[in-house]
Design an enzyme around this catalytic site. Structure first.
Site: not given
Ligand code: ATP
Length: 647
Positions: A287-291, A306, A404
């Site tokens: 939701t917040f971006g790409q990792v 991220k 979450d």
């Molecule tokens: N430190 C990390 N090392 C490896 N993969 C990661 C790491 N951080 C995040 N990821 C991968 O990226 C995905 C998304 O990360 P994250 O949950 O932080 O993003 P988000 O945008 O906050 O997602 P959400 O929609 O759940 O809020 C994770 O489910 C994981 O598979």
């Protein structure tokens, strides 16, 4: 306990492979150069793992039709997206380094793949050798074939097709019948070692290089030698785009329609001299971006970055995430003992906040997916539950709510040990500042959140209960397709929430009806009642389990074959399941005031492995009792569900 863990992680499939191969791992040996065999075996192993990963079964994808049955096809929900972001992250091959009990399918898969690779090797070897290990095919003796091969000469019907064709063109040459002869030593092979040809291509330092080297690893040198105008720059390499959609719409064309920064492989994030991260691959999208997986160009460390969307609401929430992680990393858990993601630094790149994290491995959803959505072994679940409870104890002590928790936000540190880390503190908040009411991913959303009641750290314990049940069952225990469907599933499995919750909940009347009779009891609305009232299009939810009640779902879940064949193992498994069910009931208590705290759950026999006698109550609480209410007629009783705390 150590033993226990060892047995979980001892990769049984490797045992299978070794059994198939004898005790030695498969090593390709180059008969002409023994010194190469080490590297050949290493690259062979790498190739094996690649092929293995490519052979991963494509299992139940979200919202797609599967020949294997509809029942596992459901959409999962993340904080605000329908399609979970982490699904973008590809499974790694090495997750198979888990116990065979947890991964029966993978062992099978691996052995299938192993046989396939083996049979390819066998097919190739048929071209050059006879079934006898000692008999060796004699290649052709003509000058033409001498040019083609380093093997001693001959030809015959068993030549590979291209050679056959070439040989036919050579119709002036006499037909040579291949002959077999025994080989007992290397010398018997009569290798022809060509002297370095007079005109062999030179390298820049005027040493000679083989044509193979010249056209592979020294290709740039070769081109440079051919043309003085040739120059090679990595920056001119075509770039592979990692972001979808990849059309530039905002932020001077840098961002797509979702305000995600359009990332390419080999992009460099960060402009400051000491903050440059080379983009290597995408790890996940949320939701917040790409990792993305990146390399720090100064330290060469591989990390996860991220890249937050450039919209203010995401930016603000991510600033909160960074602050909470900093608090956890520096003040609350400075020694990195409680399974929280480590954040290295933050910086801004083209209007995008970038958070630099330690690089972790697969998330628990990916792990279940790789296991074809079959549950994990109870021992492995226990190992995971201990670590998660440890994190939740620390969060509770510091009045922090994750908000979450879900399998996608729990990552393995690496694939060779069962260590976890909790990630994604983007929705986390202080227990005293619970300003948001629309929180948690739906499948893991606590009943008090659905009903609209003030919440506390106990919502994370509900999510933990859902996660542990999912690790056992392989699929979510409450895969609600909407809020109505979510609460319906919870009530069907665990019963109605206590009346005080329903009376207090701001949203209760959305999903439930209160009959105005003398009992004033609540009941769930039917889908038709709900649709009529809200002009909605709700559908009755699919049933994923044959049984409704938690005890039955756990008790009747299929027993892995390995256990089913042994009565003592079945007995132990059933006892473990009883213990697990009792543990889950404490976590999935609908009443947040009775739900176990992480500290209480830590004392349960499922975690401590002390004998489980069929009942367990956290110390200091009294068991559920049947108490005679004074206002009731003689002989009638009512049940008081609330556990009373002794002191
Ligand atoms: N430190 C990390 N090392 C490896 N993969 C990661 C790491 N951080 C995040 N990821 C991968 O990226 C995905 C998304 O990360 P994250 O949950 O932080 O993003 P988000 O945008 O906050 O997602 P959400 O929609 O759940 O809020 C994770 O489910 C994981 O598979």
């Amino acid at each position: 306990m150590q033993e226990d863990n060892k047995s979980i992680w001892n990769p049984a499939f490797m045992k299978n492979v070794q059994q198939q191969q004898g005790s030695q791992p498969y090593v390709f040996r180059n008969p002409w150069n023994d010194s190469n065999s080490g590297s050949a075996s290493r690259s062979g192993a790498a190739a094996a793992s690649t092929t293995f990963s490519q052979q991963l079964p494509t299992t139940y994808e979200e919202g797609t039709q599967s020949a294997e049955g509809d029942e596992y096809q459901f959409r999962r929900r993340n904080s605000s997206l329908i399609v979970p972001p982490s699904r973008a992250a590809g499974p790694g091959p090495d997750a198979f380094l888990y116990g065979s009990q947890a991964f029966p399918q993978q062992n099978f898969q691996y052995s299938q793949d192993f046989h396939r690779r083996q049979s390819v090797a066998v097919a190739a070897s048929h071209l050059y050798s006879q079934p006898s290990s000692e008999a060796v095919f004699q290649p052709p003796t003509t000058p033409f074939h001498r040019k083609l091969s380093a093997y001693p000469v001959t030809a015959g019907s068993v030549l590979p097709p291209p050679l056959k064709q070439l040989r036919r063109q050579e119709n002036t040459l006499p037909l040579v019948i291949p002959q077999m002869r025994k080989v007992s030593s290397r010398q018997d092979l009569h290798p022809i070692v060509n002297p370095t040809p007079k005109y062999r291509r030179a390298s820049l330092n005027s040493k000679t290089v083989s044509p193979l080297i010249a056209l592979t690893e020294s290709l740039i040198t070769t081109y440079t030698l051919c043309s003085s105008e040739f120059s090679y720059q990595t920056s001119k390499n075509p770039k592979r785009v990692l972001t979808k959609p990849s059309e530039g719409k905002h932020n001077n064309g840098n961002d797509n329609v979702n305000s995600d920064y359009i990332l390419y492989v080999n992009d460099v994030l960060g402009v400051e001299q000491n903050r440059k991260y080379l983009v290597l691959d995408i790890l996940g999208q949320g939701t917040f971006g790409q990792v993305v997986k990146c390399q720090n160009l100064i330290t060469k460390e591989i990390l996860a970055v991220k890249v937050v969307k450039s919209k203010s609401e995401y930016l603000n929430q991510s600033i909160t995430e960074a602050k909470i992680l900093e608090l956890l990393n520096t003040k609350i858990d400075p020694l990195n003992e409680h399974h929280f993601l480590r954040m290295h630094e933050t910086f801004v790149h083209k209007n995008h906040l970038c958070l630099v994290f330690e690089l972790l491995s697969n998330n628990l959803y990916e792990l279940l997916k790789q296991n074809q959505f079959h549950g994990l072994s109870i021992n492995l679940i226990r190992t995971f539950a201990r670590q998660l409870l440890d994190s939740l104890c620390v969060l509770k002590d510091n009045k922090l709510i994750h908000c979450d928790l879900k399998p996608e936000n729990i990552l393995l540190v690496s694939l060779d040990r069962p260590d976890l880390k909790v990630i994604d503190f983007g929705s986390a908040c202080d227990e005293t500042r619970t300003i948001y009411t629309y929180i948690q991913s739906r499948f893991y959303r606590a009943p008090e959140v659905i009903l609209g009641i003030p919440y506390s750290t106990s919502i994370d314990m509900w999510s933990l209960g859902c996660i542990i049940a999912e690790l056992f069952l392989g699929i979510p225990i409450f895969p609600g397709s909407s809020e109505l469907n979510q609460i319906t599933r919870i009530v069907t499995t665990l019963g109605l929430p206590p009346t005080w919750m329903l009376d207090m909940g701001k949203n209760s009347t959305n999903f439930l009806l209160k009959s105005e009779g003398s009992g004033k009891s609540w009941r769930l609305k039917s889908v038709n009642e709900y649709n009529k009232e809200f002009q909605a299009q709700e559908q009755p939810g699919k049933q994923y389990f044959k049984w409704d009640k938690l005890d039955d779902i756990i008790k009747n879940y299929r027993i892995p074959k390995k256990i089913a064949n042994s009565p003592p193992l079945v007995e132990r498994e059933m006892h473990d399941r009883d213990c697990l069910t009792n543990f889950l009931k404490g976590l999935l208590n609908i009443n947040p005031l009775e739900r176990w705290t992480p500290q209480q759950a830590n004392m349960h026999p499922f975690i401590t492995q002390q004998p489980f006698t069929g009942e367990w109550y956290p110390p200091g609480t009294q068991p559920k009792r049947t108490i005679k209410h004074p206002s009731l007629q003689e002989g009638t009783t009512t049940e008081f569900n609330k556990l009373t705390i002794d002191d």
